[in-house]
Design a protein around this motif. Sequence first.
Motif, mmCIF file in Angstrom:
data_model
loop_
_atom_site.group_PDB
_atom_site.id
_atom_site.type_symbol
_atom_site.label_atom_id
_atom_site.label_comp_id
_atom_site.label_asym_id
_atom_site.label_seq_id
_atom_site.Cartn_x
_atom_site.Cartn_y
_atom_site.Cartn_z
ATOM 1 N N ARG A 93 40.079 39.332 38.197
ATOM 2 C CA ARG A 93 41.388 38.985 37.639
ATOM 3 C C ARG A 93 42.522 39.247 38.628
ATOM 4 N N ARG A 131 37.951 20.988 38.248
ATOM 5 C CA ARG A 131 39.032 21.979 38.352
ATOM 6 C C ARG A 131 39.432 22.170 39.813
ATOM 7 N N ASP A 169 41.189 32.177 37.949
ATOM 8 C CA ASP A 169 42.155 32.430 36.879
ATOM 9 C C ASP A 169 42.677 33.865 36.897
#
Length: 255
Positions: A93, A131, A169
Amino acid sequence: MRADGTIHARSIRKSFGSKSVLKDIDLDIASGEVSCIIGPSGSGKSTLLRCLNGLETVDSGVLKVNGEDFGYDETPAAYHALSRKRLAEQRTRIGMVFQQFNLFPNMTAQENVMSGPVLVKGADKRQSATRAQQLLASVGLSGFGDSYPAQLSGGQQQRVAIARSLAMDPQIMLFDEPTSALDPEKVGEVLAVMQDLASKGMTMVVVTHEMNFAREVSDSLLFMDDGYVVERGDAREILGNPQERRTQAFLEKVL
């Protein structure tokens, strides 16, 4: 706990052997904040970034990233290091972009961007390819998916590296002097992508020597020297009217 894009550090210390590199560092970064770190070579800037994403382990202090203890678990009696698997999950993250682009030379730009989701998260290859194309377009590289790193300019490679980090992400993006290895005419390409990220609310910590970027884009600024945070505050205020003598001396040389 849900990731929230914040960083809170208290009394962070880090040494390599007998050399103390970070000395009682305090840091508070809110979700969506852009914070630039400036200072002379050897002041501890890059080491601080590496501690914030788990490439280095702090010796002491409290570090919370994305709303949770980072790298350790706190109990009433002690701190316990997290398992390698749990730390790896925390690190997914947090995106990190280095001075050198660190792309896989045997992979195309699209394959580089896909590599994290597919290899680390086990994502579907077809969806990851779509993506990746979207992310390359978002950094101005639509149509370059089949190009290998050696076929791209330095600025283009760095933008692929940014897209590769975004593919995971992350809630936080860390940049370690991302333009220092670029030819001067390519610097603007990368800074424009970073400015776009900032405008979209990405939490960013940027070690940089690009003072105009710090002035125009960042919310806060830290000046580090010899392992200490010498001065912190609003970027425009510090760059325009530094209060500490050491900050003044540094800015006189670089502005």
